[in-house]
Design a protein around this motif. Structure first.
Motif, short mmCIF file in Angstrom:
data_model
loop_
_atom_site.label_atom_id
_atom_site.label_comp_id
_atom_site.label_asym_id
_atom_site.label_seq_id
_atom_site.Cartn_x
_atom_site.Cartn_y
_atom_site.Cartn_z
N PHE A 136 -75.45 -39.71 -33.39
CA PHE A 136 -74.34 -39.63 -34.32
C PHE A 136 -74.51 -40.62 -35.46
O PHE A 136 -74.99 -41.74 -35.27
N LYS A 182 -72.56 -42.90 -38.58
CA LYS A 182 -71.48 -43.88 -38.50
C LYS A 182 -70.12 -43.28 -38.79
O LYS A 182 -69.10 -43.82 -38.39
N TYR A 207 -70.32 -41.40 -23.39
CA TYR A 207 -70.49 -42.18 -24.62
C TYR A 207 -69.52 -43.35 -24.61
O TYR A 207 -68.47 -43.32 -23.96
N GLN A 221 -67.56 -45.78 -27.64
CA GLN A 221 -67.31 -45.89 -29.07
C GLN A 221 -66.63 -47.22 -29.39
O GLN A 221 -65.59 -47.55 -28.82
N GLY A 237 -70.24 -47.81 -33.28
CA GLY A 237 -70.03 -46.37 -33.38
C GLY A 237 -70.12 -45.70 -32.01
O GLY A 237 -69.81 -46.29 -30.99
N LEU A 238 -70.58 -44.46 -32.01
CA LEU A 238 -70.71 -43.68 -30.78
C LEU A 238 -72.10 -43.88 -30.19
O LEU A 238 -73.11 -43.56 -30.82
#
Lengths: 113, 115
Positions: free
Chosen positions: A103, A105, B35, B37, B42-43
């Protein structure tokens, strides 16, 4: 290392205008790209995807463009609405049918009344 | 159709305690992903499973983290002992297997606060 990045952390758009969110990627082997929308307090929600054998794909009010020459991906939202306010992430797989995606940001889309 | 279901939605506990996060993937999906976060990072992918088997756990930060998938409809992520730096939102995602790529579908996450 390989990275997916976004040019603009925050984008403010007038309600009713079109929004364009950009994303740069560096892995030339990536063959699958996805856009996600994340609203406050929720998980990322799938919007639209595109495979590397395409350069454009359209959904409902959204269009994704892929330029493999410059490794650039964009999400266009037509007639932006207040409900479009969210953080938008691009994501790429790592190629070679890898199961993982990476992913970026994220870009926050802010809708002006 | 029910999406990915995570529980609890919020967890607040003191450092040193064991924390267990739960996930129910979408029925019929072969892959499950965990995941984390945070604003800073971020992720981040922690671990993922295919047909209940862990495939890649290279994102698991330390031995304090462990994940299991005892069957196709349930997975846990455990932190023991927990530390304040583990505070984050933890997401579970699942996707189907096809010949071509398929998007992952996410739950709404567990917001974890370690005091």
């Amino acid at each position: 290392g390989e990275n997916v990045g976004l040019h603009l952390p925050t984008l403010s758009v007038q309600e009713g205008d079109n929004s364009i969110i950009n994303c740069a990627y560096s892995n030339s082997a990536s063959d699958y790209f996805i856009w996600y929308k994340q609203e406050s307090g929720k998980g990322p929600q799938f919007i639209i995807d595109i495979r590397s054998n395409m350069d454009k794909r359209q959904g409902q009010r959204v269009t994704v463009l892929l330029n493999k020459t410059v490794k650039h991906l964009s999400l266009q939202i037509a007639a932006t609405q207040p409900g479009d306010s969210a953080v938008y992430f691009c994501a790429e797989n790592m190629g070679d049918r890898d199961d993982k995606i990476i992913f970026g940001k994220g870009t926050r889309l802010h809708i002006l009344p | 159709d029910a999406g990915v279901i995570q529980s609890p939605r919020h967890e607040v506990t003191e450092m040193g305690q064991e924390v267990t996060l739960r996930c129910k993937p979408i029925s019929g999906h072969d892959y499950l992903f965990w995941y984390r976060q945070t604003m800073m990072r971020g992720l981040e992918l922690l671990i993922y499973f295919n047909n209940n088997v862990p495939i890649d756990d290279s994102g698991m930060p330390e031995d304090r983290f462990s994940a299991k998938m005892p069957n196709a409809s349930f997975s846990t992520l455990k932190i023991q002992p927990s530390e304040p730096r583990d505070s984050a939102v933890y997401f579970c995602a699942s996707r189907a297997f096809r010949d071509s790529n398929q998007p992952q579908h996410f739950g709404d996450g567990t917001r974890l606060s370690i005091l």
